[in-house]
Scaffold this motif. Structure first.
Motif, short mmCIF file in Angstrom:
data_model
loop_
_atom_site.label_atom_id
_atom_site.label_comp_id
_atom_site.label_asym_id
_atom_site.label_seq_id
_atom_site.Cartn_x
_atom_site.Cartn_y
_atom_site.Cartn_z
N ASP A 137 0.83 -1.21 0.00
CA ASP A 137 0.00 0.00 0.00
C ASP A 137 0.86 1.26 0.00
O ASP A 137 0.59 2.21 -0.73
N ALA A 138 1.91 1.27 0.84
CA ALA A 138 2.81 2.42 0.88
C ALA A 138 3.53 2.58 -0.46
O ALA A 138 3.67 3.70 -0.95
N MET B 72 10.49 13.12 -2.61
CA MET B 72 10.18 11.75 -2.19
C MET B 72 11.16 10.75 -2.80
O MET B 72 11.57 9.80 -2.13
N GLN B 73 11.56 10.97 -4.04
CA GLN B 73 12.57 10.09 -4.65
C GLN B 73 13.91 10.21 -3.92
O GLN B 73 14.60 9.22 -3.71
N ASP C 233 10.04 2.24 7.40
CA ASP C 233 8.86 2.79 8.05
C ASP C 233 8.81 4.31 7.95
O ASP C 233 7.73 4.90 7.81
N MET C 234 9.95 4.98 8.00
CA MET C 234 9.96 6.44 7.88
C MET C 234 9.50 6.86 6.48
O MET C 234 8.75 7.83 6.33
N LEU C 235 9.93 6.15 5.46
CA LEU C 235 9.48 6.48 4.11
C LEU C 235 7.97 6.24 3.99
O LEU C 235 7.27 7.01 3.34
N ALA C 236 7.47 5.21 4.64
CA ALA C 236 6.02 4.95 4.64
C ALA C 236 5.29 6.12 5.31
O ALA C 236 4.25 6.58 4.83
N MET D 25 2.19 11.33 4.68
CA MET D 25 2.09 12.77 4.93
C MET D 25 2.08 13.61 3.64
O MET D 25 1.39 14.63 3.58
N ALA D 26 2.83 13.22 2.64
CA ALA D 26 3.00 14.04 1.43
C ALA D 26 1.69 14.44 0.77
O ALA D 26 1.45 15.63 0.55
N PRO D 27 0.80 13.52 0.43
CA PRO D 27 -0.43 13.95 -0.25
C PRO D 27 -1.32 14.81 0.65
O PRO D 27 -2.04 15.68 0.16
N ARG D 28 -1.27 14.62 1.94
CA ARG D 28 -2.07 15.43 2.86
C ARG D 28 -1.56 16.86 2.89
O ARG D 28 -2.32 17.81 2.87
#
Length: 163
Positions: free
Chosen positions: A70-71, A89-90, A100-103, A108-111
């Motif tokens: 999903d992530a 993000m890349q 887990d931090m990247l998840a 957070m990014a789209p929000r």
């Protein structure tokens, strides 16, 4: 707010609420107190009539993020959208890896992008976070809101040093 209504309380995932109900450039102030990626579950505790803590509780939210399919799918959506957020993000993925931090940052990014969309040009956003992700969130917010728009950072002193 939804068209024609005032004092509306929305309950649910803020990403869905933002996309469905909140108009572009319609918000003066955002205070965002997201999960901190603390790897804990938080419960709502109830008290009985005397005020004594009850054994009854419900899970309010789980502050645990995992890099999974999903992530990965959400990450790909962000990257495919292009622009500075995609680039950041890349870079995060290259620098910190699939973890887990990247998840968490992928959640957070789209929000944050949606909050930028609904924020008026004269609006302000306050993001409450802790040191586990604050440095990553600052870079992500720079990509979304532009670095020159940072007005200030408030840091709590958590301990008194002697010396």
């Amino acid at each position: 707010m939804a068209e024609g209504s005032a004092n509306t309380l929305y309950y649910g995932d803020n990403l869905d609420i933002l996309r469905r109900y909140i108009k572009d450039e319609s918000v003066d102030l955002v205070y965002l107190d997201p999960p901190f990626n603390s790897n804990q579950s938080y419960n709502v505790l109830f008290a009985d009539r005397t005020g004594t803590k009850s054994d009854a509780q419900i899970k309010a939210f789980e502050d645990t993020w995992r890099w999974n399919l999903d992530a990965e799918a959400e990450y790909l959506n962000i990257v495919q959208s292009g622009g500075r957020v995609s680039q950041v993000m890349q870079a995060f993925r290259l620098f910190i890896g699939e973890n887990d931090m990247l998840a968490y940052l992928t959640m957070m990014a789209p929000r944050l992008v949606e909050l930028r969309r609904v924020l008026k040009p004269t609006g302000s956003i306050y993001l409450h976070c802790d040191p586990t992700a604050s440095h990553y969130l600052k870079v992500l917010m720079d990509a979304i809101f532009e670095p020159q728009n940072l007005i200030n950072e408030v840091v709590w002193q958590r301990a008194v040093t002697k010396g």
